[in-house]
Write a protein that holds these residues in place. Structure first.
Motif, PDB file in Angstrom:
ATOM      1  N   THR A 145     -30.388  17.902   4.663  1.00 51.47           N
ATOM      2  CA  THR A 145     -30.765  19.116   5.405  1.00 51.47           C
ATOM      3  C   THR A 145     -29.702  19.130   6.600  1.00 51.47           C
ATOM      4  O   THR A 145     -29.355  20.206   6.796  1.00 51.47           O
ATOM      5  N   LYS A 146     -29.223  18.045   6.951  1.00 49.05           N
ATOM      6  CA  LYS A 146     -28.113  18.386   8.071  1.00 49.05           C
ATOM      7  C   LYS A 146     -26.744  18.993   7.256  1.00 49.05           C
ATOM      8  O   LYS A 146     -26.205  20.137   8.113  1.00 49.05           O
ATOM      9  N   LEU A 221     -43.554  26.131   9.319  1.00 46.15           N
ATOM     10  CA  LEU A 221     -42.099  26.079   8.954  1.00 46.15           C
ATOM     11  C   LEU A 221     -41.333  25.297  10.129  1.00 46.15           C
ATOM     12  O   LEU A 221     -41.792  25.220  11.180  1.00 46.15           O
ATOM     13  N   SER A 222     -40.229  24.819   9.759  1.00 46.12           N
ATOM     14  CA  SER A 222     -39.384  23.827  10.642  1.00 46.12           C
ATOM     15  C   SER A 222     -38.399  25.045  11.265  1.00 46.12           C
ATOM     16  O   SER A 222     -38.523  26.296  11.094  1.00 46.12           O
ATOM     17  N   ASP A 223     -37.839  24.525  12.279  1.00 41.97           N
ATOM     18  CA  ASP A 223     -37.242  25.317  13.285  1.00 41.97           C
ATOM     19  C   ASP A 223     -35.973  26.132  12.369  1.00 41.97           C
ATOM     20  O   ASP A 223     -35.511  27.334  12.624  1.00 41.97           O
ATOM     21  N   LEU A 224     -35.293  25.179  11.384  1.00 41.84           N
ATOM     22  CA  LEU A 224     -34.316  25.783  10.518  1.00 41.84           C
ATOM     23  C   LEU A 224     -35.042  26.963   9.442  1.00 41.84           C
ATOM     24  O   LEU A 224     -34.505  28.153   9.505  1.00 41.84           O
ATOM     25  N   LEU A 228     -34.165  30.994   9.268  1.00 39.39           N
ATOM     26  CA  LEU A 228     -33.705  31.569   7.741  1.00 39.39           C
ATOM     27  C   LEU A 228     -34.532  32.567   7.586  1.00 39.39           C
ATOM     28  O   LEU A 228     -33.864  33.680   7.038  1.00 39.39           O
ATOM     29  N   SER A 229     -35.673  32.551   7.965  1.00 36.72           N
ATOM     30  CA  SER A 229     -36.766  33.808   7.642  1.00 36.72           C
ATOM     31  C   SER A 229     -36.728  34.905   8.754  1.00 36.72           C
ATOM     32  O   SER A 229     -36.541  36.087   8.099  1.00 36.72           O
TER      33      SER A 229
END
Length: 231
Positions: A145-146, A221-224, A228-229
């Motif tokens: 993920t990083k 959803l995660s922050d990332l 992205l969305s």
């Protein structure tokens, strides 16, 4: 050439041009190999029943068959060439029937019967086995993920830098850089192959839904993923 014309009539839109070229290149490689290692000189020679074993020899040679290990270097090439030869045989038979050349049609039908009976045993079985074994030993590597976050942040910085540069001075090179960065961002977002995304029409890109996602979707959803969305 007639096989290429058949593919173009069936799959003639721009997105399939590379596929058609690939099929013709495969047959070209077979023909070059056959002329060097067998008595076969034309593609028509390859669909005559008396030449079947010469065809098998040429296909194995061009696909890099190793007798000792019974494996292929070009795993799918033998399968693809076999499919093309089968299709060519069908086209030649159809053309012979239209021209009332029943002797030629009968000859091709005999080749197809031999092909159906022996091709899997002599070519396809070893190709599929090699393909399956290669998948067994191929580890599936997943990105951390990083790493995805680092790539996304880098692309975001590059996009803003190039857009700022374009606002003061335009050039084909800068537009190309922006197109590459944008394409990479779309690939990253959709997690698709570059070929699929590069064929997406501009209308699909511009018709994105600008409305905010529903609250329950947002909560999952995660922050990332939220960032992205928004892209």
């Amino acid at each position: 050439m007639e096989y290429g014309e058949h593919l173009y009539n069936r799959l003639g839109y721009v997105g399939k041009h590379e596929y058609i070229l690939q099929k013709l290149r495969e047959l070209g490689r077979l023909l070059i190999c056959s002329r060097k290692t067998t008595p076969l000189k034309t593609i028509n020679d390859h669909i005559r029943p008396a030449n079947f074993m010469h065809v098998v020899q040429a296909v194995k040679h061009v696909a890099g068959y190793d007798r000792e290990t019974q494996t292929y270097k070009c795993l799918s090439l033998a399968l693809k060439i076999g499919h093309s030869l089968s299709k060519i045989a069908m086209l030649v038979e159809s053309q012979a029937n239209v021209q009332n050349d029943y002797s030629a049609a009968k000859d091709v039908r005999t080749f197809r019967r031999v092909y159906d009976a022996k091709w899997n045993e002599l070519i396809s079985a070893a190709s599929l086995r090699t393909l399956q074994e290669s998948k067994w030993n191929a580890p599936q590597l997943l990105p951390f993920t990083k790493d995805v976050q680092t790539l996304h942040s880098y692309l975001d910085v590059q996009q803003k830098h190039i857009q700022s540069k374009l606002s003061t001075e335009t050039s084909p090179e800068t537009w190309t850089q922006l197109a590459k960065v944008t394409l990479t961002q779309v690939i990253l977002f959709n997690r698709r192959r570059a070929g699929e995304v590069s064929k997406m029409p501009l209308s699909a890109y511009l018709s994105q839904n600008p409305s905010d996602p529903q609250e329950d979707v947002n909560a999952a959803l995660s922050d990332l993923e939220k960032k992205l969305s928004a892209f």
